[in-house]
Design a protein around this motif. Structure first.
Motif, short mmCIF file in Angstrom:
data_model
loop_
_atom_site.label_atom_id
_atom_site.label_comp_id
_atom_site.label_asym_id
_atom_site.label_seq_id
_atom_site.Cartn_x
_atom_site.Cartn_y
_atom_site.Cartn_z
N MET A 135 23.47 71.51 33.72
CA MET A 135 23.78 72.56 34.65
C MET A 135 22.75 72.55 35.77
O MET A 135 21.55 72.65 35.53
CB MET A 135 23.74 73.90 33.91
N LEU A 136 23.22 72.40 37.00
CA LEU A 136 22.33 72.43 38.14
C LEU A 136 21.97 73.86 38.52
O LEU A 136 22.80 74.76 38.42
CB LEU A 136 22.98 71.75 39.35
N LEU A 137 20.74 74.06 38.96
CA LEU A 137 20.32 75.36 39.45
C LEU A 137 21.05 75.66 40.76
O LEU A 137 21.24 74.77 41.59
CB LEU A 137 18.82 75.38 39.71
N SER A 138 21.41 76.92 40.95
CA SER A 138 21.99 77.34 42.22
C SER A 138 20.86 77.48 43.24
O SER A 138 19.67 77.52 42.88
CB SER A 138 22.72 78.67 42.06
N GLN A 139 21.19 77.59 44.51
CA GLN A 139 20.17 77.78 45.54
C GLN A 139 19.38 79.07 45.30
O GLN A 139 18.17 79.10 45.51
CB GLN A 139 20.81 77.78 46.94
N ALA A 140 20.06 80.11 44.85
CA ALA A 140 19.38 81.38 44.55
C ALA A 140 18.40 81.19 43.39
O ALA A 140 17.27 81.71 43.42
CB ALA A 140 20.39 82.46 44.22
N GLN A 141 18.81 80.46 42.35
CA GLN A 141 17.92 80.20 41.22
C GLN A 141 16.74 79.33 41.63
O GLN A 141 15.61 79.56 41.19
CB GLN A 141 18.69 79.54 40.08
N ASP A 154 19.75 63.26 29.21
CA ASP A 154 20.19 63.85 30.48
C ASP A 154 21.09 62.86 31.23
O ASP A 154 20.73 62.38 32.30
CB ASP A 154 18.94 64.20 31.30
N PRO A 155 22.29 62.55 30.70
CA PRO A 155 23.14 61.53 31.33
C PRO A 155 23.61 61.90 32.74
O PRO A 155 23.80 61.04 33.58
CB PRO A 155 24.32 61.39 30.38
N SER A 156 23.76 63.19 33.02
CA SER A 156 24.22 63.62 34.35
C SER A 156 23.06 63.72 35.34
O SER A 156 23.28 63.89 36.53
CB SER A 156 24.91 64.98 34.26
N LEU A 157 21.83 63.64 34.84
CA LEU A 157 20.60 63.78 35.62
C LEU A 157 20.40 65.17 36.21
O LEU A 157 19.56 65.37 37.08
CB LEU A 157 20.52 62.71 36.73
N ASP A 158 21.17 66.15 35.73
CA ASP A 158 21.00 67.53 36.21
C ASP A 158 19.59 68.04 35.93
O ASP A 158 18.98 68.69 36.77
CB ASP A 158 22.01 68.47 35.54
N GLU A 187 21.48 78.38 27.53
CA GLU A 187 21.39 78.17 28.97
C GLU A 187 20.11 77.42 29.34
O GLU A 187 20.12 76.54 30.21
CB GLU A 187 21.44 79.52 29.71
N ARG A 188 19.02 77.73 28.65
CA ARG A 188 17.75 77.02 28.89
C ARG A 188 17.90 75.54 28.58
O ARG A 188 17.46 74.69 29.35
CB ARG A 188 16.64 77.60 28.01
N ALA A 189 18.51 75.25 27.44
CA ALA A 189 18.68 73.85 27.02
C ALA A 189 19.56 73.08 28.00
O ALA A 189 19.37 71.88 28.19
CB ALA A 189 19.25 73.80 25.61
N ASN A 190 20.52 73.74 28.61
CA ASN A 190 21.41 73.07 29.56
C ASN A 190 20.75 72.77 30.90
O ASN A 190 21.25 71.94 31.66
CB ASN A 190 22.68 73.90 29.79
#
Length: 168
Positions: free
Chosen positions: A1-7, A50-54, A41-44
């Motif tokens: 899961m990528l962080l949003s700009q706000a995060q 990390d195959p997606s490199l997120d 959520e932390r683990a994601n």
């Protein structure tokens, strides 16, 4: 899961606010605490593998913020993001905490850390120097410390800093 700009804004502000002596914690815990995330959520955010490199992209946001502070603002950041040898978890800590973990506790290392803690005050003083002779005196002092001699010279009119130094 990528962080949003706000995060990203939240975690980069929190990292920049860390004290030089902030204790080491995993980035997963740091992100989770700052963003109010549950365990899943932390683990994601920093999955392993990390195959997606997120996770790598999320980590890179903090190193990019450090780079911006250093290169665009001329400030030494108070935090460091790193991988400890033998651990798969990325960490964040205050810069003094990190540097202390790399070295012993010699007098020169303690003196360096004390000088590091004065960086904002030194930066403010340097930025307050007026162009002209103040900068020449500073250059001469730096040269005198690192060379055999250093001195301010007469201005040449080229808008540069006029100083000379040399080694015997």
């Amino acid at each position: 899961m990528l962080l949003s700009q706000a995060q990203i804004a939240i975690v980069t502000r929190a990292a920049a606010a860390l004290d030089d002596d902030a204790p080491e914690k995993t980035l997963e815990d740091f992100f989770g605490e700052e963003l109010g995330l549950n365990t899943l959520e932390r683990a994601n955010l920093i999955p392993d593998p990390d195959p997606s490199l997120d996770g790598s992209v999320n980590i890179s946001e903090l190193t990019k913020a450090r780079d911006t502070l250093l290169h665009e603002s001329g400030k030494i950041p108070s935090y460091v993001v790193y991988n400890r040898p033998g651990s798969r978890n990325p960490f964040i800590s205050g810069i003094a905490t990190y540097l202390s973990s790399l070295a012993g506790n010699s007098h020169s290392e303690a003196a360096f850390l004390a000088r590091l803690r004065q960086r904002d005050r030194v930066r403010t003083e340097l930025l307050s120097f007026a162009k002209g002779h103040d900068l020449e005196l500073l250059a001469a002092a730096i040269f005198a410390k690192s060379c055999d001699f250093g001195d301010a010279t007469a201005g040449s009119g080229d808008q540069g800093i006029d100083a000379i130094a040399g080694k015997s």
